[in-house]
Design a protein around this motif. Structure first.
Motif, short mmCIF file in Angstrom:
data_model
loop_
_atom_site.label_atom_id
_atom_site.label_comp_id
_atom_site.label_asym_id
_atom_site.label_seq_id
_atom_site.Cartn_x
_atom_site.Cartn_y
_atom_site.Cartn_z
N LYS A 16 0.83 -1.21 0.00
CA LYS A 16 0.00 0.00 0.00
C LYS A 16 0.86 1.26 0.00
N SER A 17 0.53 2.18 -0.90
CA SER A 17 1.16 3.50 -1.03
C SER A 17 2.50 3.49 -1.73
N THR A 18 2.90 2.33 -2.29
CA THR A 18 4.15 2.30 -3.05
C THR A 18 3.83 2.20 -4.54
N ARG A 37 -2.44 -4.61 -2.58
CA ARG A 37 -2.51 -4.04 -1.24
C ARG A 37 -2.70 -5.10 -0.15
N MET A 40 1.31 -3.78 3.91
CA MET A 40 1.10 -2.40 4.35
C MET A 40 2.22 -2.00 5.31
N PHE A 48 -1.65 2.55 10.06
CA PHE A 48 -1.12 2.54 8.70
C PHE A 48 -0.39 3.84 8.36
N THR A 50 1.12 6.04 5.03
CA THR A 50 0.94 6.15 3.59
C THR A 50 1.72 7.32 3.01
N ARG A 52 0.51 9.82 1.68
CA ARG A 52 -0.14 11.12 1.90
C ARG A 52 0.79 12.04 2.68
N VAL A 96 -6.25 0.32 9.71
CA VAL A 96 -6.31 1.06 8.44
C VAL A 96 -7.64 1.80 8.42
N ASP A 150 -8.01 1.47 0.73
CA ASP A 150 -8.69 2.42 1.60
C ASP A 150 -10.08 1.96 2.00
N ARG A 179 -3.90 6.30 -9.04
CA ARG A 179 -3.66 4.95 -8.56
C ARG A 179 -4.84 3.99 -8.80
N MET A 216 -3.01 13.12 -1.73
CA MET A 216 -2.06 12.19 -2.32
C MET A 216 -1.99 12.34 -3.83
#
Length: 272
Positions: A16-18, A37, A40, A48, A50, A52, A96, A150, A179, A216
């Protein structure tokens, strides 16, 4: 425009977030695309973490293996790391958004590596098959589950919607900033917000509503740095604002499992 579109991009984001991985075909499960995902980054208390707030995560590539292992790479770090969850150890509780669920820790080496990227003490966790995180919202039904995404298993965007958005932006944004898992072409811009369901290939989905966008999207998807002009949120606020926030793309809940492939026909059903 035609009454149907075509699937022209499939993306999955194992950690997640990569960074995302583009694929020509992907298995679809209840949780979403296979391996999407399922891993994490969390902080010391299991919350979590991220991109953001930590844009450097977007520079990380995470390649999944067949048994929960993960290869982590980042241009800013000399060494790659291969980590695996300990299925014999007790799960840890992670959070999360508003959900708490059990996960498996990926070990100290992965933790040390990702902490260098983020700049604070973090760990990497994996969602095992036994963890059933329920999908919330009016469109969900009992038994609907989701990964560490999310809120919903799949995110779909339209190429025509991005093209229309970029007409009002001096420096156009890439679709990667949003994304998505699925990008569709061949349909009228922003028509996705009038869908109640959609069939992609032979697989059916319920539309769970629009995706509300956050800061983000203002980060460069390659470097993690934030744009100085506030786009694309600034442009979306002019045309796609709702009571919940600005929107782009739609959330989907799978109603079947199987394989999605580039070129699949996309047939939406409109809201009555």
């Amino acid at each position: 425009m035609s009454a149907h579109g075509q699937l022209n991009s499939l993306m999955r984001y194992p950690l997640k977030s990569t960074a995302g991985w583009s694929v020509e075909a992907a298995e679809l499960s209840q949780r979403g695309l296979l391996d999407d995902r399922r891993w994490m980054v969390v902080d010391e208390v299991g919350e979590f973490v991220t991109a953001r707030h930590h844009g450097a995560l977007l520079t990380v590539q995470a390649e999944p293996g067949s048994a929960g292992e993960l290869v982590l790479r980042c241009a800013g770090l000399a060494d790659d790391v291969t980590a695996a969850p300990s299925f014999e150890s007790s799960p840890v509780q992670v959070k999360v958004w508003g959900d708490r669920c059990p996960a498996l820790d990926m070990g100290d080496q992965a933790a040390q590596w990702i902490s260098q990227v983020v700049g604070r003490s973090c760990r990497v966790v994996y969602m095992p098959d036994e963890t059933k995180r329920p999908v919330s919202g009016a469109a969900s039904t009992p038994g609907d589950i989701v990964s560490f995404a999310d809120g919903y298993p799949v995110l779909l965007t339209l190429q025509e919607s991005l093209d229309a958005l970029n007409e009002g932006i001096d420096e156009p944004v890439a679709m990667a900033c949003f994304r998505p898992n699925i990008v569709v072409s061949g349909l009228e811009a922003f028509s996705e917000h009038s869908w109640s369901s959609v069939r992609i290939g032979e697989l059916d989905f319920t539309v769970a509503g629009p995706c509300v966008r956050c800061q983000m999207t203002t980060r460069d998807h390659r470097t993690g740095t934030r744009r100085s002009d506030g786009e694309p949120l600034k442009a979306l606020a002019q045309t796609r604002r709702t009571d919940d926030g600005v929107i782009f793309g739609i959330n989907l809940i799978p109603r079947a499992t199987g394989t999605l492939r580039l070129g699949d026909r996309v047939i939406p059903t409109l809201l009555s």
